[in-house]
Design an enzyme around this catalytic site. Structure first.
Site, PDB file in Angstrom:
ATOM      1  N   MET A  76      35.656 -17.368   6.448  1.00 24.69           N
ATOM      2  CA  MET A  76      34.498 -18.237   6.670  1.00 24.69           C
ATOM      3  C   MET A  76      34.568 -19.496   5.805  1.00 24.69           C
ATOM      4  SD  MET A  76      31.492 -15.348   6.908  1.00 24.69           S
ATOM      5  CE  MET A  76      30.229 -16.532   7.391  1.00 24.69           C
ATOM      6  N   HIS A  77      33.670 -20.425   6.112  1.00 28.18           N
ATOM      7  CA  HIS A  77      33.325 -21.582   5.273  1.00 28.18           C
ATOM      8  C   HIS A  77      34.350 -22.714   5.231  1.00 28.18           C
ATOM      9  CE1 HIS A  77      30.427 -18.663   3.927  1.00 28.18           C
ATOM     10  NE2 HIS A  77      31.278 -18.018   3.161  1.00 28.18           N
ATOM     11  N   ASP A 232      34.588 -13.043   9.257  1.00 29.97           N
ATOM     12  CA  ASP A 232      35.345 -11.834   8.942  1.00 29.97           C
ATOM     13  C   ASP A 232      34.480 -10.634   8.581  1.00 29.97           C
ATOM     14  OD1 ASP A 232      34.600 -13.023   6.529  1.00 29.97           O
ATOM     15  OD2 ASP A 232      36.638 -13.177   5.754  1.00 29.97           O
TER      16      ASP A 232
END
Length: 478
Positions: A76-77, A232
């Protein structure tokens, strides 16, 4: 058959399941991280595509030909910046990159961010990274036409579509998490607009279809569906069947996660709990996240020259916490501290501290950090009635016994098998292709249950209190 792809930091994993969710093939391709400066962590999106090509090529021909749908899971991110022609403008800035800590603090000081996203703006989230690019790479920033998360760049290669889904988008600091839509106000705070964002779908919905060029090159059938997928941890939640309130899992991977499903939206940003959309429509989840779980044990293993398995296999029965304490903040901490500067420490070292005592202290330190996460989730009203253990650290019964005792909750260990992000992504592929829902995200068969040691509960309560006092004492010393 259904293919799940999990784009991690260290590799891309592919898992193919049949209609009964039995794994029929799996393969991985490695990835590396570039760290050109202190606090930086980057990857080239071209490497993600190369990894996907390697995974596809490694699958048996007959398996590829039978794939009906693909699901995506991913780290992520990450900020993946594209120009108007979909050219990558710079290496993707990853989740564990901390260069944008000042920009994160600036955005977090704007009350709209916590109010709309339900979360603190952490340095690793996507929005502050765009402020950093605007300040330090202004010419490049001016060419940004689209911002994609890592797995969604892979989706672009697969389908030609700019699409994101709710669970991953919730970690950008641009999503109105309760409304499950981009916030134009929050985008404007970083100089962006809705046109810079991909369109949104739910994780179990169709996001596009495999491009004919990709299908033809690798022998996939025409029209393969690509599901929305998930970040995830949400994908892992689907993989282990944590989709209803009261269900939770603890992941002992490089980082540590205490993940709980919710039947409603209950944010409390001040706790540093992550409150995100789940990968299913109308569902949310919460996470307490610590940055070093097995990473802490592996660090100590490197220090001693022994393997992590060697360090843990001779510990015997669970013992009460000793005088030696370990604070696992090797690279800062998220829940509940939101402190990128804090660093780890051993305290209470004495002549009697041998290798086993130090190993127990490391395991206890991570355990107490997970208990901090449990307490933070409880402060929002979340209760955990069923806790599964996954990840590499779950192979240590000593560690699981410590967690069960510190949390006062039995810990269930699934039978051997892969229930991670790639498996969850494959389940989302089934949902997108068939119209199935949460009912197929069943809990795995349980191999054994680790019960709390009631005779040591008071000792672990006292150990946690000492841990918290030490934690508070070292803040600001680094």
């Amino acid at each position: 058959m259904y293919l799940g792809l999990d784009l991690g930091t260290s590799g891309l994993k592919g898992v193919v399941v049949d209609a009964a969710q039995k794994i029929v093939a799996e393969t991985t391709a490695p990835l590396t991280v570039s760290r050109p400066h202190d606090g930086w962590s980057e990857q080239s999106p071209a490497d993600w595509v190369a990894a996907a090509e390697a995974v596809f090529a490694a699958l048996p021909t007959q398996v590829r030909a039978g794939v009906r749908a693909i699901g995506l899971s991913g780290q992520m991110h990450g900020a993946t910046l594209l120009d108007a022609a979909d050219n990558v403008l710079r290496p993707s800035i990853l989740w564990n990159d901390t260069r944008a800590h000042a920009e994160a603090a600036k955005l977090d000081a704007d009350p709209r961010f916590r109010a709309l996203t339900g979360n603190i703006v952490f340095p690793g989230f996507t929005a502050p990274k765009l402020l950093w690019v605007r300040a330090h790479e202004p010419d490049l920033y001016g060419r940004v036409a689209k911002v994609l998360l890592p797995k969604d760049y892979l989706r672009l290669w697969l389908t030609g579509e700019h699409v994101a889904e709710m669970s991953d988008a919730a970690g950008t600091s641009w999503l109105d998490t309760g409304a499950r839509d981009w916030s134009e106000d929050l985008l404007a705070a970083t100089g962006l607009g809705r046109d810079h964002m991909p369109r949104l779908v739910e994780g179990s919905e169709v996001s596009g279809r495999l491009r004919p060029e990709v299908a033809g090159r690798f022998g996939f059938a025409p029209g393969v569906v690509v599901a929305g997928g998930a970040g995830d941890n949400a994908a892992a939640g689907i993989g282990v069947g944590v989709v209803k309130a009261g269900q939770a899992f603890v992941s002992l991977g490089t980082s540590g996660v205490l993940f709980a499903a919710n039947d409603g939206y209950r944010p409390d940003a001040a706790t540093a709990v992550h409150t995100f959309c789940h990968a299913l429509p109308g569902a949310w989840h919460q996470m307490g996240v610590i940055l070093a779980a097995t990473d802490a044990l592996n660090w100590f293993a490197r220090l001693t020259g022994a393997s992590a398995a060697e360090l843990t296999q001779s510990l015997g029965a669970l013992q009460a916490p000793g005088k030696t304490r370990f604070l696992p903040y090797l690279g800062g901490e998220r829940t509940p501290l939101n402190d990128a500067a804090i660093r780890g420490a051993f305290i209470g070292l004495e002549h009697a501290t041998d290798r086993d005592a130090a190993v127990r202290a490391v395991l206890e330190g991570v355990t107490f950090a997970i208990r901090d996460c449990r307490d933070a989730l409880a402060a929002t009203g979340t209760r955990i009635s069923r806790l599964l253990a996954v990840g590499g650290g779950s192979r240590s019964d000593y560690w699981l016994k410590a967690i069960a005792t510190a949390l006062g909750t039995p810990v269930q260990v699934p039978v051997a098998g892969d229930f991670g992000g790639a498996f969850g992504a494959a389940r989302l592929a089934i949902m997108a292709a068939t119209g199935a829902g949460a009912e197929i995200a069943t809990l795995p068969a349980i191999d054994r249950t680790i019960d709390p040691d009631s005779q040591l509960s008071a000792a672990f309560d006292a150990g946690h209190a000492c841990y918290r006092a030490a934690r508070d004492a070292i803040r600001g010393l680094t």
